[in-house]
Design a protein around this motif. Structure first.
Motif, PDB file in Angstrom:
ATOM      1  N   GLU A   6      33.452  23.909  33.951  1.00 22.61           N
ATOM      2  CA  GLU A   6      34.387  23.886  35.083  1.00 22.61           C
ATOM      3  C   GLU A   6      35.584  24.788  34.812  1.00 22.61           C
ATOM      4  OE1 GLU A   6      35.504  19.927  36.343  1.00 22.61           O
ATOM      5  OE2 GLU A   6      33.471  19.207  35.921  1.00 22.61           O
ATOM      6  N   LEU A   7      36.089  24.771  33.597  1.00 23.57           N
ATOM      7  CA  LEU A   7      37.218  25.629  33.231  1.00 23.57           C
ATOM      8  C   LEU A   7      36.822  27.095  33.277  1.00 23.57           C
ATOM      9  CD1 LEU A   7      38.607  23.597  30.199  1.00 23.57           C
ATOM     10  CD2 LEU A   7      39.422  23.563  32.575  1.00 23.57           C
ATOM     11  N   GLU A   8      35.651  27.394  32.732  1.00 27.99           N
ATOM     12  CA  GLU A   8      35.156  28.775  32.762  1.00 27.99           C
ATOM     13  C   GLU A   8      34.974  29.254  34.194  1.00 27.99           C
ATOM     14  OE1 GLU A   8      31.665  28.150  30.443  1.00 27.99           O
ATOM     15  OE2 GLU A   8      32.703  28.447  28.534  1.00 27.99           O
ATOM     16  N   ALA A   9      34.415  28.405  35.046  1.00 31.47           N
ATOM     17  CA  ALA A   9      34.206  28.766  36.453  1.00 31.47           C
ATOM     18  C   ALA A   9      35.541  29.003  37.154  1.00 31.47           C
ATOM     19  CB  ALA A   9      33.395  27.680  37.166  1.00 31.47           C
ATOM     20  N   ALA A  10      36.528  28.165  36.876  1.00 30.64           N
ATOM     21  CA  ALA A  10      37.847  28.333  37.484  1.00 30.64           C
ATOM     22  C   ALA A  10      38.491  29.640  37.032  1.00 30.64           C
ATOM     23  CB  ALA A  10      38.747  27.142  37.136  1.00 30.64           C
ATOM     24  N   ALA A  11      38.364  29.960  35.752  1.00 27.18           N
ATOM     25  CA  ALA A  11      38.922  31.218  35.241  1.00 27.18           C
ATOM     26  C   ALA A  11      38.212  32.416  35.870  1.00 27.18           C
ATOM     27  CB  ALA A  11      38.810  31.262  33.719  1.00 27.18           C
ATOM     28  N   PHE A  12      36.900  32.324  36.035  1.00 22.79           N
ATOM     29  CA  PHE A  12      36.128  33.398  36.651  1.00 22.79           C
ATOM     30  C   PHE A  12      36.549  33.587  38.110  1.00 22.79           C
ATOM     31  CE2 PHE A  12      32.250  34.927  38.826  1.00 22.79           C
ATOM     32  CZ  PHE A  12      32.098  36.130  38.162  1.00 22.79           C
ATOM     33  N   ARG A  13      36.707  32.487  38.843  1.00 28.84           N
ATOM     34  CA  ARG A  13      37.145  32.600  40.238  1.00 28.84           C
ATOM     35  C   ARG A  13      38.527  33.227  40.315  1.00 28.84           C
ATOM     36  NH1 ARG A  13      34.590  27.494  40.422  1.00 28.84           N
ATOM     37  NH2 ARG A  13      36.608  26.457  40.171  1.00 28.84           N
ATOM     38  N   ARG A  14      39.397  32.881  39.389  1.00 32.65           N
ATOM     39  CA  ARG A  14      40.736  33.472  39.369  1.00 32.65           C
ATOM     40  C   ARG A  14      40.674  34.969  39.062  1.00 32.65           C
ATOM     41  NH1 ARG A  14      46.227  31.141  36.558  1.00 32.65           N
ATOM     42  NH2 ARG A  14      47.569  32.812  37.320  1.00 32.65           N
ATOM     43  N   LEU A  15      39.811  35.365  38.129  1.00 34.56           N
ATOM     44  CA  LEU A  15      39.622  36.791  37.837  1.00 34.56           C
ATOM     45  C   LEU A  15      39.177  37.532  39.089  1.00 34.56           C
ATOM     46  CD1 LEU A  15      39.278  39.270  35.965  1.00 34.56           C
ATOM     47  CD2 LEU A  15      36.970  38.419  35.478  1.00 34.56           C
ATOM     48  N   LEU A  16      38.217  36.981  39.817  1.00 35.07           N
ATOM     49  CA  LEU A  16      37.743  37.632  41.038  1.00 35.07           C
ATOM     50  C   LEU A  16      38.855  37.733  42.081  1.00 35.07           C
ATOM     51  CD1 LEU A  16      34.144  36.192  41.490  1.00 35.07           C
ATOM     52  CD2 LEU A  16      34.848  38.392  40.507  1.00 35.07           C
ATOM     53  N   ARG A  17      39.624  36.662  42.273  1.00 33.01           N
ATOM     54  CA  ARG A  17      40.741  36.719  43.224  1.00 33.01           C
ATOM     55  C   ARG A  17      41.738  37.801  42.817  1.00 33.01           C
ATOM     56  NH1 ARG A  17      40.557  31.199  42.971  1.00 33.01           N
ATOM     57  NH2 ARG A  17      42.395  31.109  41.638  1.00 33.01           N
ATOM     58  N   HIS A  18      42.024  37.854  41.520  1.00 31.79           N
ATOM     59  CA  HIS A  18      42.970  38.853  41.025  1.00 31.79           C
ATOM     60  C   HIS A  18      42.475  40.273  41.318  1.00 31.79           C
ATOM     61  CE1 HIS A  18      46.149  40.475  38.531  1.00 31.79           C
ATOM     62  NE2 HIS A  18      45.241  41.214  37.909  1.00 31.79           N
ATOM     63  N   LEU A  19      41.212  40.535  40.976  1.00 29.73           N
ATOM     64  CA  LEU A  19      40.664  41.877  41.183  1.00 29.73           C
ATOM     65  C   LEU A  19      40.498  42.223  42.659  1.00 29.73           C
ATOM     66  CD1 LEU A  19      37.892  42.003  38.431  1.00 29.73           C
ATOM     67  CD2 LEU A  19      40.060  43.271  38.458  1.00 29.73           C
ATOM     68  N   ASN A  20      40.118  41.245  43.476  1.00 33.02           N
ATOM     69  CA  ASN A  20      39.742  41.534  44.858  1.00 33.02           C
ATOM     70  C   ASN A  20      40.834  41.287  45.879  1.00 33.02           C
ATOM     71  OD1 ASN A  20      37.232  42.271  43.926  1.00 33.02           O
ATOM     72  ND2 ASN A  20      36.370  40.241  44.214  1.00 33.02           N
ATOM     73  N   GLN A  21      41.912  40.645  45.456  1.00 28.93           N
ATOM     74  CA  GLN A  21      43.015  40.416  46.391  1.00 28.93           C
ATOM     75  C   GLN A  21      44.322  41.024  45.886  1.00 28.93           C
ATOM     76  OE1 GLN A  21      43.114  36.199  47.235  1.00 28.93           O
ATOM     77  NE2 GLN A  21      40.970  36.180  47.814  1.00 28.93           N
TER      78      GLN A  21
END
Length: 98
Positions: A6-21
């Motif tokens: 769950e922590l890894e998934a949350a960090a991955f989603r945050r990375l995507l938001r950072h890169l894409n937004q």
């Protein structure tokens, strides 16, 4: 207890938001030069994980999952032509890192 997945998934989603937004100005070629991976690499890894889990996923579906929109739309909105300097830096990085 919190599952590390769950922590890894949350960090991955945050990375995507950072890169894409937050950092749509950062081009894939710049990521490749500096980090050796880009959004397309993430999409490839995402697709490989899906296939390993027994899920059918094509390249475009994986890219849409990573970019948050169809890849063609991302390119039209955010991708610029690579400069000669970027291309030279990319080639030098590729030679250094294989």
């Amino acid at each position: 207890m919190v599952d590390t997945v769950e922590l890894e998934a949350a960090a991955f989603r945050r990375l995507l938001r950072h890169l894409n937004q937050a950092r749509t100005d950062v081009q894939n070629i710049d990521l490749m030069i500096l980090a050796g991976f880009c959004r397309n690499c993430l999409a490839d890894w995402y697709r490989e994980a899906a296939l390993e889990a027994g899920l059918e996923m094509d390249k475009e579906q994986a890219r849409e999952a990573i970019y948050g929109m169809p890849f063609a739309e991302w390119k039209a909105r955010h991708q610029r032509e690579a400069t000669p300097e970027q291309l030279a830096a990319f080639e030098a990085a590729r030679k250094r890192h294989g």
